[in-house]
Scaffold this active site. Structure first.
Site, PDB file in Angstrom:
ATOM      1  N   THR A 132      22.087   5.957   3.346  1.00 28.24           N
ATOM      2  CA  THR A 132      20.774   6.141   3.957  1.00 28.24           C
ATOM      3  C   THR A 132      19.781   6.714   2.956  1.00 28.24           C
ATOM      4  O   THR A 132      20.181   7.476   2.060  1.00 28.24           O
ATOM      5  CB  THR A 132      20.901   7.114   5.156  1.00 28.24           C
ATOM      6  OG1 THR A 132      19.602   7.566   5.539  1.00 28.24           O
ATOM      7  CG2 THR A 132      21.721   8.358   4.801  1.00 28.24           C
ATOM      8  N   GLU A 134      18.008   9.000   3.585  1.00 25.19           N
ATOM      9  CA  GLU A 134      17.898  10.430   3.891  1.00 25.19           C
ATOM     10  C   GLU A 134      18.651  11.307   2.888  1.00 25.19           C
ATOM     11  O   GLU A 134      18.414  12.507   2.819  1.00 25.19           O
ATOM     12  CB  GLU A 134      18.373  10.694   5.322  1.00 25.19           C
ATOM     13  CG  GLU A 134      17.561   9.892   6.324  1.00 25.19           C
ATOM     14  CD  GLU A 134      17.775  10.292   7.769  1.00 25.19           C
ATOM     15  OE1 GLU A 134      18.095  11.453   8.028  1.00 25.19           O
ATOM     16  OE2 GLU A 134      17.615   9.413   8.627  1.00 25.19           O
ATOM     17  N   TYR A 158      23.399  15.704   8.884  1.00 23.59           N
ATOM     18  CA  TYR A 158      23.733  14.278   8.767  1.00 23.59           C
ATOM     19  C   TYR A 158      23.600  13.800   7.322  1.00 23.59           C
ATOM     20  O   TYR A 158      24.536  13.235   6.736  1.00 23.59           O
ATOM     21  CB  TYR A 158      22.820  13.441   9.681  1.00 23.59           C
ATOM     22  CG  TYR A 158      22.760  11.986   9.302  1.00 23.59           C
ATOM     23  CD1 TYR A 158      23.908  11.202   9.320  1.00 23.59           C
ATOM     24  CD2 TYR A 158      21.563  11.390   8.885  1.00 23.59           C
ATOM     25  CE1 TYR A 158      23.866   9.865   8.947  1.00 23.59           C
ATOM     26  CE2 TYR A 158      21.517  10.057   8.515  1.00 23.59           C
ATOM     27  CZ  TYR A 158      22.666   9.305   8.550  1.00 23.59           C
ATOM     28  OH  TYR A 158      22.630   7.989   8.166  1.00 23.59           O
TER      29      TYR A 158
HETATM   30  P1  TYD Z   1      15.320   8.794  14.475  1.00 23.74           P
HETATM   31  O1  TYD Z   1      15.286   7.463  15.177  1.00 23.74           O
HETATM   32  O2  TYD Z   1      16.169   9.872  15.075  1.00 23.74           O
HETATM   33  O3  TYD Z   1      15.720   8.529  12.942  1.00 23.74           O
HETATM   34  P2  TYD Z   1      15.718   9.531  11.647  1.00 23.74           P
HETATM   35  O4  TYD Z   1      15.521  10.923  12.062  1.00 23.74           O
HETATM   36  O5  TYD Z   1      17.065   9.320  11.076  1.00 23.74           O
HETATM   37  O6  TYD Z   1      14.613   9.045  10.759  1.00 23.74           O
HETATM   38  O7  TYD Z   1      13.848   9.364  14.406  1.00 23.74           O
HETATM   39  C1  TYD Z   1      12.840   8.685  13.703  1.00 23.74           C
HETATM   40  C2  TYD Z   1      11.649   9.603  13.628  1.00 23.74           C
HETATM   41  O8  TYD Z   1      11.157   9.813  14.949  1.00 23.74           O
HETATM   42  C3  TYD Z   1      11.955  10.989  13.070  1.00 23.74           C
HETATM   43  O9  TYD Z   1      10.873  11.421  12.262  1.00 23.74           O
HETATM   44  C4  TYD Z   1      12.083  11.865  14.297  1.00 23.74           C
HETATM   45  C5  TYD Z   1      11.130  11.194  15.279  1.00 23.74           C
HETATM   46  N1  TYD Z   1      11.520  11.316  16.703  1.00 23.74           N
HETATM   47  C6  TYD Z   1      10.582  11.797  17.635  1.00 23.74           C
HETATM   48  O10 TYD Z   1       9.428  12.126  17.285  1.00 23.74           O
HETATM   49  N2  TYD Z   1      10.976  11.882  18.953  1.00 23.74           N
HETATM   50  C7  TYD Z   1      12.219  11.541  19.374  1.00 23.74           C
HETATM   51  O11 TYD Z   1      12.511  11.655  20.584  1.00 23.74           O
HETATM   52  C8  TYD Z   1      13.172  11.039  18.391  1.00 23.74           C
HETATM   53  C9  TYD Z   1      14.564  10.635  18.803  1.00 23.74           C
HETATM   54  C10 TYD Z   1      12.764  10.948  17.083  1.00 23.74           C
END
Ligand code: TYD
Length: 354
Positions: A132, A134, A158
């Site tokens: 990833t 990340e 993670y």
């Molecule tokens: P996510 O799909 O959990 O992927 P990642 O954190 O691995 O990038 O989230 C994508 C982005 O969206 C992240 O910046 C966190 C944000 N987010 C929200 O704002 N609200 C939510 O309910 C979720 C699940 C994520």
């Protein structure tokens, strides 16, 4: 004779997409899938319809060294494509132990199984680690690009466990010559993504008339790629011997803020379900994710140079296709969202966020 594949995490979102595309693009490939099929993230219905005689699913845990060794003996894979991972940042904040187990111990178990099964005979073989963007941590701004030489700086549990696994994959290459490759994928969207991730969460909540939770100011930025493009990037890496020992970013060239992304999903929903318009009225800013990374940015330039890959599905198209898939698959949605363990997690996580 075609190549023999072992795909871990094949009942998940990206893994199942990869298996579908692999079977259709390589008519002589033999594919063994390994997945715990936990019924929440790994689901039998994600593999529904594959029905190929060239595909076999083994249910089991990548941390089970005995099972993995037997699988290597039976399947005799030339190529291991390692998707299996705990992958939701919020869940890693809620309980990091499962991430250490699956992502670190599980990768170790697979690396050792490959090392012993292949026993120094590495011609035509490959261990591909699906990672990833990340692992490079928060890039701060959209022009601070990471590439395969950038030092890892993970900030969530993670990302830390994925970085640990990636370090091991590279170490096994350096130490024993294991023929590895790695890809650092950006955020994916598409069919069968579990609704704990942002895109399906927003689609399904908006359709139900529920509020759309945006963490903090909503200006965190991600790069978004349709899952088919991601699967094809990995297939392209595996198609070339020159990618052995290398790592590649996979993603588009531009980022999108969470707020903009959610507004664009709402616009698609307004067109498809005008009765609920404007869906963007459901947006609510809620308490931020602890340690929330602002921006990931990994360049796919090296991947383009090495194998000619570039994304084919533009974001608006990807969003429209994804919304349509969820609209067209209410039975899948209701099976996934009626899972009690998942409902309890949602109530706890979002209940706390107000
Ligand atoms: P996510 O799909 O959990 O992927 P990642 O954190 O691995 O990038 O989230 C994508 C982005 O969206 C992240 O910046 C966190 C944000 N987010 C929200 O704002 N609200 C939510 O309910 C979720 C699940 C994520």
């Amino acid at each position: 004779m075609g190549r023999r594949y072992l795909v871990t995490g094949a009942a998940g979102f990206i893994g199942s997409t990869f298996v579908r595309r692999l079977l259709s693009q390589q008519p002589d490939a033999l594919v063994w899938s390994l997945d715990r099929v936990d019924g929440v993230i790994g689901r039998m219905d994600n593999l529904a319809g594959i029905g190929s005689e060239r595909h076999r699913l083994v249910r089991g845990d990548i941390c089970d060294a005995g099972l993995v060794a037997r699988l290597f003996a039976d399947a005799r894979p030339d190529v291991v494509v390692h998707f299996a991972a705990e992958s939701h940042v919020d869940r890693s904040i809620d309980g990091p132990g499962a991430f250490v187990r699956s992502n670190v111990q599980g990768t170790f178990t697979l690396l050792e199984a490959a090392r012993f099964a292949w026993h120094g005979d590495f011609a035509g073989r490959r261990f591909h680690q699906v990672s990833t963007d990340e692992v490079f941590g928060d890039r701060g701004s959209d022009d601070n690009v990471a590439d395969e030489g950038t030092a890892f700086a993970p900030r969530s549990p993670y990302a830390a466990t994925k970085a640990a696994a990636d370090h091991m994959v590279r170490a096994w290459h350096q130490t024993w010559g294991l023929p590895v490759s790695l890809t650092f994928g950006c955020n994916n969207l598409g069919p069968r993504q579990h609704p704990e991730k942002l895109v399906p969460l927003v689609i399904l909540r908006a359709l139900a008339g529920q509020t759309l939770p945006i963490y903090g100011d909503g200006l965190a930025m991600r790069r978004w790629l349709h899952v088919d493009d991601h699967a094809d990037a990995i297939l392209a890496v595996l198609a070339h011997d020159r990618t052995v020992g290398h790592a590649y970013g996979v993603g588009p060239t531009e980022g999108t803020t969470n707020l903009t992304l959610v507004q664009r999903i709402c616009a698609v929903l307004d067109a498809r379900r005008p009765a609920g318009a404007p869906h963007a009225a459901l947006i609510r800013h809620v308490a931020d994710r602890p340690g929330h990374d602002r921006c990931y940015h990994t360049s796919a330039a090296a991947l383009q140079d090495a194998v000619g890959w570039r994304p084919r599905i533009a974001l608006d198209d990807a969003l429209a296709r994804t919304v349509d898939w969820y609209l067209d698959h209410p039975a899948w949605v209701s099976r996934v969202t009626s899972n009690d363990a998942w409902k309890a997690w949602m109530a706890r996580w979002y209940g706390d966020r107000g």
